[in-house]
Design a protein around this motif. Structure first.
Motif, PDB file in Angstrom:
ATOM      1  N   SER A 160       0.744  -0.621  -0.023  1.00 29.14           N
ATOM      2  CA  SER A 160      -0.393   0.235   0.518  1.00 29.14           C
ATOM      3  C   SER A 160       1.207   1.223   0.077  1.00 29.14           C
ATOM      4  CB  SER A 160      -1.096   0.142   1.374  1.00 29.14           C
ATOM      5  OG  SER A 160      -0.569   0.139   2.921  1.00 29.14           O
ATOM      6  N   GLY A 161       2.502   1.237  -0.349  1.00 26.82           N
ATOM      7  CA  GLY A 161       2.869   2.250  -0.212  1.00 26.82           C
ATOM      8  C   GLY A 161       2.363   2.959  -1.246  1.00 26.82           C
ATOM      9  N   PRO A 162       3.061   4.684  -1.101  1.00 26.69           N
ATOM     10  CA  PRO A 162       2.726   5.462  -1.868  1.00 26.69           C
ATOM     11  C   PRO A 162       3.433   5.292  -3.427  1.00 26.69           C
ATOM     12  CG  PRO A 162       4.107   6.528  -0.483  1.00 26.69           C
ATOM     13  CD  PRO A 162       3.861   4.746  -0.149  1.00 26.69           C
ATOM     14  N   LEU A 163       4.994   4.831  -3.762  1.00 29.26           N
ATOM     15  CA  LEU A 163       5.049   4.421  -4.714  1.00 29.26           C
ATOM     16  C   LEU A 163       4.897   3.135  -5.860  1.00 29.26           C
ATOM     17  CD1 LEU A 163       7.598   5.756  -6.489  1.00 29.26           C
ATOM     18  CD2 LEU A 163       9.203   3.797  -5.514  1.00 29.26           C
ATOM     19  N   ALA A 164       4.769   2.136  -4.903  1.00 33.47           N
ATOM     20  CA  ALA A 164       3.320   1.467  -5.718  1.00 33.47           C
ATOM     21  C   ALA A 164       1.788   2.068  -6.413  1.00 33.47           C
ATOM     22  CB  ALA A 164       3.049   0.790  -4.362  1.00 33.47           C
ATOM     23  N   GLN A 165       1.605   3.197  -5.756  1.00 33.86           N
ATOM     24  CA  GLN A 165       0.438   4.037  -6.571  1.00 33.86           C
ATOM     25  C   GLN A 165       1.162   4.659  -7.807  1.00 33.86           C
ATOM     26  OE1 GLN A 165      -1.241   5.822  -3.500  1.00 33.86           O
ATOM     27  NE2 GLN A 165      -1.812   4.449  -2.651  1.00 33.86           N
ATOM     28  N   GLU A 166       2.395   5.239  -6.976  1.00 34.77           N
ATOM     29  CA  GLU A 166       3.350   5.977  -8.528  1.00 34.77           C
ATOM     30  C   GLU A 166       3.132   5.069  -9.708  1.00 34.77           C
ATOM     31  OE1 GLU A 166       5.668   8.068  -5.760  1.00 34.77           O
ATOM     32  OE2 GLU A 166       3.884   8.776  -4.389  1.00 34.77           O
ATOM     33  N   TYR A 167       3.590   4.197  -9.717  1.00 35.05           N
ATOM     34  CA  TYR A 167       4.237   2.893 -10.363  1.00 35.05           C
ATOM     35  C   TYR A 167       3.361   3.014 -11.099  1.00 35.05           C
ATOM     36  CZ  TYR A 167       3.778  -1.493 -12.419  1.00 35.05           C
ATOM     37  OH  TYR A 167       3.459  -2.551 -13.369  1.00 35.05           O
ATOM     38  N   VAL A 168       1.723   3.013 -10.698  1.00 35.97           N
ATOM     39  CA  VAL A 168       0.529   1.972 -12.092  1.00 35.97           C
ATOM     40  C   VAL A 168       0.201   3.358 -12.625  1.00 35.97           C
ATOM     41  CG1 VAL A 168      -1.721   2.037 -11.904  1.00 35.97           C
ATOM     42  CG2 VAL A 168      -0.505   0.950  -9.746  1.00 35.97           C
ATOM     43  N   VAL A 169       0.842   4.689 -12.143  1.00 37.55           N
ATOM     44  CA  VAL A 169       0.838   6.065 -12.697  1.00 37.55           C
ATOM     45  C   VAL A 169       1.542   6.518 -13.849  1.00 37.55           C
ATOM     46  CG1 VAL A 169       0.540   8.460 -12.880  1.00 37.55           C
ATOM     47  CG2 VAL A 169      -0.431   7.136 -11.287  1.00 37.55           C
ATOM     48  N   ALA A 170       2.786   5.551 -13.442  1.00 42.91           N
ATOM     49  CA  ALA A 170       4.204   5.508 -14.333  1.00 42.91           C
ATOM     50  C   ALA A 170       4.312   4.696 -16.067  1.00 42.91           C
ATOM     51  CB  ALA A 170       5.055   5.823 -13.541  1.00 42.91           C
ATOM     52  N   HIS A 171       3.237   3.475 -15.165  1.00 43.14           N
ATOM     53  CA  HIS A 171       2.953   2.489 -16.689  1.00 43.14           C
ATOM     54  C   HIS A 171       2.078   3.622 -17.184  1.00 43.14           C
ATOM     55  CE1 HIS A 171       2.689  -1.387 -17.397  1.00 43.14           C
ATOM     56  NE2 HIS A 171       1.199  -0.955 -18.000  1.00 43.14           N
ATOM     57  N   GLU A 172       0.836   3.723 -16.812  1.00 42.70           N
ATOM     58  CA  GLU A 172       0.312   4.057 -18.095  1.00 42.70           C
ATOM     59  C   GLU A 172       1.077   5.130 -18.378  1.00 42.70           C
ATOM     60  OE1 GLU A 172      -2.557   2.181 -18.806  1.00 42.70           O
ATOM     61  OE2 GLU A 172      -2.204   1.134 -16.576  1.00 42.70           O
ATOM     62  N   PHE A 173       1.559   6.316 -18.631  1.00 45.67           N
ATOM     63  CA  PHE A 173       2.388   6.960 -18.852  1.00 45.67           C
ATOM     64  C   PHE A 173       3.155   6.139 -19.759  1.00 45.67           C
ATOM     65  CE2 PHE A 173      -0.112  10.436 -16.442  1.00 45.67           C
ATOM     66  CZ  PHE A 173       0.673  11.393 -17.006  1.00 45.67           C
ATOM     67  N   GLY A 174       3.863   5.042 -19.469  1.00 42.58           N
ATOM     68  CA  GLY A 174       4.350   4.715 -20.232  1.00 42.58           C
ATOM     69  C   GLY A 174       3.863   4.597 -21.695  1.00 42.58           C
ATOM     70  N   HIS A 175       2.928   3.890 -21.682  1.00 40.78           N
ATOM     71  CA  HIS A 175       1.694   4.032 -22.335  1.00 40.78           C
ATOM     72  C   HIS A 175       1.699   5.203 -23.856  1.00 40.78           C
ATOM     73  CE1 HIS A 175       1.435  -0.608 -21.778  1.00 40.78           C
ATOM     74  NE2 HIS A 175       0.031  -0.085 -20.839  1.00 40.78           N
ATOM     75  N   HIS A 176       1.774   5.954 -23.530  1.00 41.54           N
ATOM     76  CA  HIS A 176       1.693   7.657 -23.857  1.00 41.54           C
ATOM     77  C   HIS A 176       3.121   7.667 -24.900  1.00 41.54           C
ATOM     78  CE1 HIS A 176       0.598  11.253 -25.400  1.00 41.54           C
ATOM     79  NE2 HIS A 176       1.791  11.401 -24.833  1.00 41.54           N
ATOM     80  N   VAL A 177       4.265   7.410 -23.778  1.00 42.07           N
ATOM     81  CA  VAL A 177       5.335   7.278 -24.106  1.00 42.07           C
ATOM     82  C   VAL A 177       5.431   6.117 -25.795  1.00 42.07           C
ATOM     83  CG1 VAL A 177       7.636   7.390 -24.238  1.00 42.07           C
ATOM     84  CG2 VAL A 177       6.557   8.107 -22.095  1.00 42.07           C
ATOM     85  N   GLN A 178       4.934   5.484 -25.700  1.00 39.69           N
ATOM     86  CA  GLN A 178       5.197   3.858 -26.124  1.00 39.69           C
ATOM     87  C   GLN A 178       4.126   4.897 -27.867  1.00 39.69           C
ATOM     88  OE1 GLN A 178       3.792   1.065 -23.936  1.00 39.69           O
ATOM     89  NE2 GLN A 178       5.432  -0.139 -23.926  1.00 39.69           N
ATOM     90  N   ASN A 179       3.215   5.309 -27.467  1.00 34.99           N
ATOM     91  CA  ASN A 179       2.278   5.984 -28.209  1.00 34.99           C
ATOM     92  C   ASN A 179       2.971   7.107 -29.441  1.00 34.99           C
ATOM     93  OD1 ASN A 179      -0.312   5.543 -29.914  1.00 34.99           O
ATOM     94  ND2 ASN A 179      -1.128   7.477 -28.855  1.00 34.99           N
ATOM     95  N   LEU A 180       3.901   7.634 -28.254  1.00 38.66           N
ATOM     96  CA  LEU A 180       4.704   8.932 -29.402  1.00 38.66           C
ATOM     97  C   LEU A 180       5.841   8.150 -29.434  1.00 38.66           C
ATOM     98  CD1 LEU A 180       4.824  11.285 -26.217  1.00 38.66           C
ATOM     99  CD2 LEU A 180       3.521  11.429 -28.539  1.00 38.66           C
ATOM    100  N   ILE A 181       6.932   7.030 -29.599  1.00 37.96           N
ATOM    101  CA  ILE A 181       8.068   6.451 -29.977  1.00 37.96           C
ATOM    102  C   ILE A 181       7.107   5.187 -30.845  1.00 37.96           C
ATOM    103  CG2 ILE A 181       9.092   6.940 -28.539  1.00 37.96           C
ATOM    104  CD1 ILE A 181       9.167   4.644 -27.467  1.00 37.96           C
ATOM    105  N   GLY A 182       6.230   5.214 -31.006  1.00 43.21           N
ATOM    106  CA  GLY A 182       5.926   4.616 -32.148  1.00 43.21           C
ATOM    107  C   GLY A 182       5.429   2.969 -31.742  1.00 43.21           C
ATOM    108  N   THR A 183       5.549   1.832 -30.815  1.00 38.75           N
ATOM    109  CA  THR A 183       5.837   0.198 -29.854  1.00 38.75           C
ATOM    110  C   THR A 183       4.578   0.117 -29.481  1.00 38.75           C
ATOM    111  OG1 THR A 183       6.787   1.222 -27.461  1.00 38.75           O
ATOM    112  CG2 THR A 183       8.481   0.495 -30.067  1.00 38.75           C
TER     113      THR A 183
END
Length: 300
Positions: A160-183
């Motif tokens: 339940s730690g905060p970085l566990a929650q922040e990881y989820v947000v960072a993972h979804e932003f990772g999909h956006h980055v993938q959309n930008l770089i074409g993967t």
């Protein structure tokens, strides 16, 4: 992992749709193609329904234990409230990815950040809370039902730690980055199996989340000039690894059916998700996150 109290937050960065459930989608639900896209690309293996549940939400804005998103103005609130923490994490991610991708000649655009309860309309169709956090490439928005973060702990066994929650947000932003770089599109072309494009997309998003974590304590808030996040401990890192492991395909399959079937994997095993997050964290380098070139996804 704590946010700097002097961090300035912009509540307008988040679209707060909590308490605005709409009932049954017009037209009787969503086609199988969209369900496949969301379940194989965006959700962490927890998509059970999409736009098929009756009823509307009775929750109001801030029912995750806080108040209105407009009250999220500093790192103080981010350390106290989940919705404010999602906002602060999004702003930290923006401040990291914009200059980083510029070095590769990629123009970073901010993905939308929407909080919702029960159901919400998206560019990918009407989504219910059963989808979990996801990214829709059609409208370039990330979506979070804040109740998921409790389920991540109670149903999936994450910290339940905060970085566990922040990881989820960072993972979804990772999909956006993938959309930008074409993967990102590789998931739709080869969606299923332990060596599939779908698994490689998800593991790359984990690696990109790890990259952000590697730089997170030095990324500065443009307004205050102070780092968004204070240095974090080994325990903080273990929280993120716990979240990554909790949504591994093997763990979810075993809990649901009592058996593991790699041919049905869409996100990778718990060990793989931890390994690729660690890869991004240890290197902080986009080139180290090329899951598509990896001969062995178990060992980045």
């Amino acid at each position: 992992m704590s946010f700097n109290d002097r961090t300035h937050l912009d509540p307008s960065r988040v679209s707060d749709r909590r308490g605005r459930g709409r009932g049954v989608a017009v037209g009787g639900g969503v086609g199988g193609g969209l369900l496949l896209i969301l379940s194989l690309i965006f959700g962490p293996g927890v998509v059970d329904q999409l736009g098929l549940q009756d009823g509307t939400s009775t929750a109001g804005p801030g029912d995750d234990g806080g108040g209105a998103i407009s009250e999220c103005v500093s790192g103080i609130e981010a350390n106290e409230r989940l919705d404010c923490r999602i906002l602060a994490t999004a702003e930290s991610l923006d401040s990291f990815w914009l200059p980083y991708l510029d070095e590769y000649g990629v123009a970073y655009t901010q993905p939308g950040v929407a909080l919702f309860t029960d159901r919400t309309d998206t560019g990918c169709g009407t989504a219910t809370s059963a989808v979990g956090p996801f990214y829709c490439p059609v409208d370039e928005q990330t979506y979070y039902d804040t109740a998921f973060f409790d389920e991540l702990v109670t149903q999936f066994g994450a910290s339940s730690g905060p970085l566990a929650q922040e990881y989820v947000v960072a993972h979804e932003f990772g999909h956006h980055v993938q959309n930008l770089i074409g993967t990102l599109g590789a998931a739709g072309q080869d969606p299923q199996g332990e060596e599939s494009g779908g698994v490689r997309v998800e593991l790359q998003a984990d690696c990109l989340a790890g990259m952000w974590a590697a730089h997170a304590t030095t990324v500065e808030d443009p307004e205050s000039g102070q780092p968004f996040l204070l240095p974090f401990s080994t325990t903080d890192l273990q929280d993120a690894l716990s979240a990554a492991a909790s949504v591994g395909d093997d763990r979810i399959q075993e809990a649901a059916t009592g058996r593991v079937d790699p041919e049905g994997w869409t996100h990778g095993s718990s060990a793989q998700r931890q390994a690729w997050f660690s890869q991004g964290y240890e290197t902080g380098d986009l080139r180290s996150c090329d899951t598509f070139a990896a001969a062995d996804l178990d060992t980045p």
